[in-house]
Design a protein around this motif. Structure first.
Motif, PDB file in Angstrom:
ATOM      1  N   ALA A   8      44.420  -0.691  26.920  1.00  0.00           N
ATOM      2  CA  ALA A   8      43.942  -1.750  27.818  1.00  0.00           C
ATOM      3  C   ALA A   8      44.411  -1.487  29.253  1.00  0.00           C
ATOM      4  O   ALA A   8      43.648  -1.688  30.201  1.00  0.00           O
ATOM      5  CB  ALA A   8      44.426  -3.112  27.334  1.00  0.00           C
ATOM      6  N   VAL A   9      45.642  -1.025  29.394  1.00  0.00           N
ATOM      7  CA  VAL A   9      46.156  -0.693  30.730  1.00  0.00           C
ATOM      8  C   VAL A   9      45.315   0.425  31.345  1.00  0.00           C
ATOM      9  O   VAL A   9      44.922   0.352  32.515  1.00  0.00           O
ATOM     10  CB  VAL A   9      47.645  -0.286  30.664  1.00  0.00           C
ATOM     11  N   LEU A  10      45.014   1.452  30.565  1.00  0.00           N
ATOM     12  CA  LEU A  10      44.200   2.562  31.063  1.00  0.00           C
ATOM     13  C   LEU A  10      42.807   2.075  31.453  1.00  0.00           C
ATOM     14  O   LEU A  10      42.300   2.426  32.524  1.00  0.00           O
ATOM     15  CB  LEU A  10      44.097   3.673  30.020  1.00  0.00           C
ATOM     16  N   ALA A  11      42.180   1.275  30.604  1.00  0.00           N
ATOM     17  CA  ALA A  11      40.842   0.768  30.905  1.00  0.00           C
ATOM     18  C   ALA A  11      40.851  -0.046  32.200  1.00  0.00           C
ATOM     19  O   ALA A  11      39.977   0.126  33.059  1.00  0.00           O
ATOM     20  CB  ALA A  11      40.317  -0.067  29.748  1.00  0.00           C
ATOM     21  N   ALA A  71      35.684  11.018  28.208  1.00  0.00           N
ATOM     22  CA  ALA A  71      35.198  10.481  29.489  1.00  0.00           C
ATOM     23  C   ALA A  71      36.364  10.026  30.359  1.00  0.00           C
ATOM     24  O   ALA A  71      36.365  10.247  31.575  1.00  0.00           O
ATOM     25  CB  ALA A  71      34.232   9.324  29.243  1.00  0.00           C
ATOM     26  N   ALA A  72      37.353   9.397  29.751  1.00  0.00           N
ATOM     27  CA  ALA A  72      38.525   8.953  30.505  1.00  0.00           C
ATOM     28  C   ALA A  72      39.292  10.156  31.056  1.00  0.00           C
ATOM     29  O   ALA A  72      39.781  10.103  32.188  1.00  0.00           O
ATOM     30  CB  ALA A  72      39.425   8.088  29.629  1.00  0.00           C
ATOM     31  N   SER A  73      39.369  11.217  30.289  1.00  0.00           N
ATOM     32  CA  SER A  73      40.036  12.434  30.779  1.00  0.00           C
ATOM     33  C   SER A  73      39.312  12.995  31.991  1.00  0.00           C
ATOM     34  O   SER A  73      39.946  13.391  32.985  1.00  0.00           O
ATOM     35  CB  SER A  73      40.090  13.488  29.676  1.00  0.00           C
ATOM     36  N   ILE A  74      37.998  13.026  31.939  1.00  0.00           N
ATOM     37  CA  ILE A  74      37.209  13.510  33.075  1.00  0.00           C
ATOM     38  C   ILE A  74      37.444  12.616  34.293  1.00  0.00           C
ATOM     39  O   ILE A  74      37.632  13.098  35.415  1.00  0.00           O
ATOM     40  CB  ILE A  74      35.717  13.587  32.699  1.00  0.00           C
ATOM     41  N   ALA A  75      37.437  11.304  34.073  1.00  0.00           N
ATOM     42  CA  ALA A  75      37.660  10.365  35.176  1.00  0.00           C
ATOM     43  C   ALA A  75      39.050  10.538  35.779  1.00  0.00           C
ATOM     44  O   ALA A  75      39.218  10.468  37.002  1.00  0.00           O
ATOM     45  CB  ALA A  75      37.469   8.932  34.693  1.00  0.00           C
ATOM     46  N   LEU A  76      40.049  10.771  34.945  1.00  0.00           N
ATOM     47  CA  LEU A  76      41.414  10.960  35.438  1.00  0.00           C
ATOM     48  C   LEU A  76      41.537  12.243  36.254  1.00  0.00           C
ATOM     49  O   LEU A  76      42.195  12.259  37.303  1.00  0.00           O
ATOM     50  CB  LEU A  76      42.402  10.957  34.273  1.00  0.00           C
ATOM     51  N   VAL A  77      40.908  13.302  35.797  1.00  0.00           N
ATOM     52  CA  VAL A  77      40.927  14.565  36.551  1.00  0.00           C
ATOM     53  C   VAL A  77      40.206  14.386  37.886  1.00  0.00           C
ATOM     54  O   VAL A  77      40.695  14.835  38.941  1.00  0.00           O
ATOM     55  CB  VAL A  77      40.298  15.714  35.726  1.00  0.00           C
ATOM     56  N   ALA A  78      39.055  13.717  37.866  1.00  0.00           N
ATOM     57  CA  ALA A  78      38.310  13.482  39.106  1.00  0.00           C
ATOM     58  C   ALA A  78      39.112  12.612  40.074  1.00  0.00           C
ATOM     59  O   ALA A  78      39.126  12.870  41.285  1.00  0.00           O
ATOM     60  CB  ALA A  78      36.967  12.831  38.789  1.00  0.00           C
ATOM     61  N   SER A  79      39.786  11.606  39.551  1.00  0.00           N
ATOM     62  CA  SER A  79      40.614  10.737  40.396  1.00  0.00           C
ATOM     63  C   SER A  79      41.752  11.525  41.036  1.00  0.00           C
ATOM     64  O   SER A  79      42.022  11.377  42.237  1.00  0.00           O
ATOM     65  CB  SER A  79      41.176   9.583  39.567  1.00  0.00           C
ATOM     66  N   ALA A  80      42.412  12.365  40.256  1.00  0.00           N
ATOM     67  CA  ALA A  80      43.489  13.189  40.806  1.00  0.00           C
ATOM     68  C   ALA A  80      42.931  14.155  41.854  1.00  0.00           C
ATOM     69  O   ALA A  80      43.554  14.372  42.900  1.00  0.00           O
ATOM     70  CB  ALA A  80      44.197  13.956  39.694  1.00  0.00           C
ATOM     71  N   GLY A 114      49.791  12.750  32.439  1.00  0.00           N
ATOM     72  CA  GLY A 114      50.431  11.843  31.478  1.00  0.00           C
ATOM     73  C   GLY A 114      49.411  11.071  30.660  1.00  0.00           C
ATOM     74  O   GLY A 114      49.525  10.979  29.426  1.00  0.00           O
ATOM     75  N   TRP A 115      48.404  10.503  31.321  1.00  0.00           N
ATOM     76  CA  TRP A 115      47.369   9.756  30.597  1.00  0.00           C
ATOM     77  C   TRP A 115      46.555  10.667  29.696  1.00  0.00           C
ATOM     78  O   TRP A 115      46.210  10.290  28.564  1.00  0.00           O
ATOM     79  CB  TRP A 115      46.448   9.037  31.573  1.00  0.00           C
ATOM     80  N   ILE A 116      46.215  11.855  30.165  1.00  0.00           N
ATOM     81  CA  ILE A 116      45.432  12.778  29.346  1.00  0.00           C
ATOM     82  C   ILE A 116      46.225  13.205  28.114  1.00  0.00           C
ATOM     83  O   ILE A 116      45.684  13.277  27.005  1.00  0.00           O
ATOM     84  CB  ILE A 116      44.968  13.989  30.184  1.00  0.00           C
ATOM     85  N   THR A 117      47.510  13.456  28.299  1.00  0.00           N
ATOM     86  CA  THR A 117      48.356  13.784  27.151  1.00  0.00           C
ATOM     87  C   THR A 117      48.364  12.642  26.157  1.00  0.00           C
ATOM     88  O   THR A 117      48.223  12.846  24.943  1.00  0.00           O
ATOM     89  CB  THR A 117      49.789  14.106  27.622  1.00  0.00           C
ATOM     90  N   TYR A 118      48.519  11.429  26.648  1.00  0.00           N
ATOM     91  CA  TYR A 118      48.483  10.250  25.771  1.00  0.00           C
ATOM     92  C   TYR A 118      47.151  10.164  25.019  1.00  0.00           C
ATOM     93  O   TYR A 118      47.124   9.937  23.809  1.00  0.00           O
ATOM     94  CB  TYR A 118      48.721   8.991  26.600  1.00  0.00           C
ATOM     95  N   LEU A 119      46.054  10.361  25.723  1.00  0.00           N
ATOM     96  CA  LEU A 119      44.738  10.250  25.098  1.00  0.00           C
ATOM     97  C   LEU A 119      44.515  11.277  23.998  1.00  0.00           C
ATOM     98  O   LEU A 119      43.853  11.000  23.007  1.00  0.00           O
ATOM     99  CB  LEU A 119      43.632  10.387  26.149  1.00  0.00           C
ATOM    100  N   ARG A 124      47.466   6.413  17.702  1.00  0.00           N
ATOM    101  CA  ARG A 124      46.780   5.126  17.901  1.00  0.00           C
ATOM    102  C   ARG A 124      45.436   5.318  18.591  1.00  0.00           C
ATOM    103  O   ARG A 124      44.475   4.646  18.274  1.00  0.00           O
ATOM    104  CB  ARG A 124      47.640   4.183  18.724  1.00  0.00           C
ATOM    105  N   VAL A 125      45.390   6.232  19.535  1.00  0.00           N
ATOM    106  CA  VAL A 125      44.121   6.506  20.217  1.00  0.00           C
ATOM    107  C   VAL A 125      43.134   7.105  19.228  1.00  0.00           C
ATOM    108  O   VAL A 125      41.976   6.682  19.162  1.00  0.00           O
ATOM    109  CB  VAL A 125      44.334   7.431  21.428  1.00  0.00           C
TER     110      VAL A 125
END
Length: 130
Positions: A8-11, A71-80, A114-119, A124-125
Motif C-alpha cells: 500500500a505504501v508503494l502504491a 510495472a512498478a519496477s519499470i516505474a521505479l527505474v524511470a523515476s530514478a 530497495g523497492w525493486i528488491t522488495y518486489l 508476500r508480494v
C-alpha cells in the motif's frame, strides 16, 4: 481486496510522488516555457510520461494485477532516471544545490533498488500477485 502494508505504501508513493513532482515542475516553468525552448518541452513530456507510468503501476499494484510488480519496477527505474537527469542536467528550474547532485542521485537509485528488491524477493508480494 486492496494491498496492505508495504504494498500500500508503494502504491501510494507511485500514485502521488511523480504526479506531484510533475505538477511542481509545471507550476515552476509554465511562465517561462518560451525561454526554455524545445528542450524544456521535451523534458516536461518525458516527466509527464514517467508520471503516467507511475500512476498506472500504482493502480496495478492496488488492484493486484499479476504484472503489477514488473510495472512498478519499470516505474521505479524511470523515476530514478528522471531524478538523476534533473539533478545533473535540466532545462527546468530546480532545487538542487551545488554538491547535492551525487547524494540525490545515490538516494534515488538506492530508493528504487530497495523497492525493486522488495518486489522481486518478498514472499508476500509473490503471494499477493499469484
Amino acid at each position: 481486496m486492496n494491498p496492505r502494508g508495504w504494498l500500500a505504501v508503494l502504491a501510494l508513493w507511485l500514485f502521488l510522488w511523480e504526479p506531484l513532482r510533475l505538477a511542481g515542475e509545471l507550476a515552476g516553468s509554465m511562465g517561462t516555457i518560451g525561454m526554455r525552448g524545445a528542450g524544456g518541452v521535451a523534458e516536461l513530456a518525458v516527466h509527464a510520461s514517467v508520471a503516467a507510468i507511475a500512476a498506472a503501476a500504482a493502480w496495478g499494484v492496488w488492484i493486484r494485477h499479476p504484472r503489477a510488480p514488473a510495472a512498478a519496477s519499470i516505474a521505479l527505474v524511470a523515476s530514478a532516471a528522471v531524478t538523476v537527469q534533473s539533478a545533473y542536467w535540466s532545462f527546468l528550474p530546480g532545487d538542487v544545490g551545488p554538491g547535492q547532485q551525487l547524494p540525490r542521485a545515490v538516494a534515488a537509485i538506492a530508493h528504487a533498488a530497495g523497492w525493486i528488491t522488495y518486489l522481486h524477493r518478498s514472499r508476500r508480494v509473490r503471494a499477493a500477485f499469484e
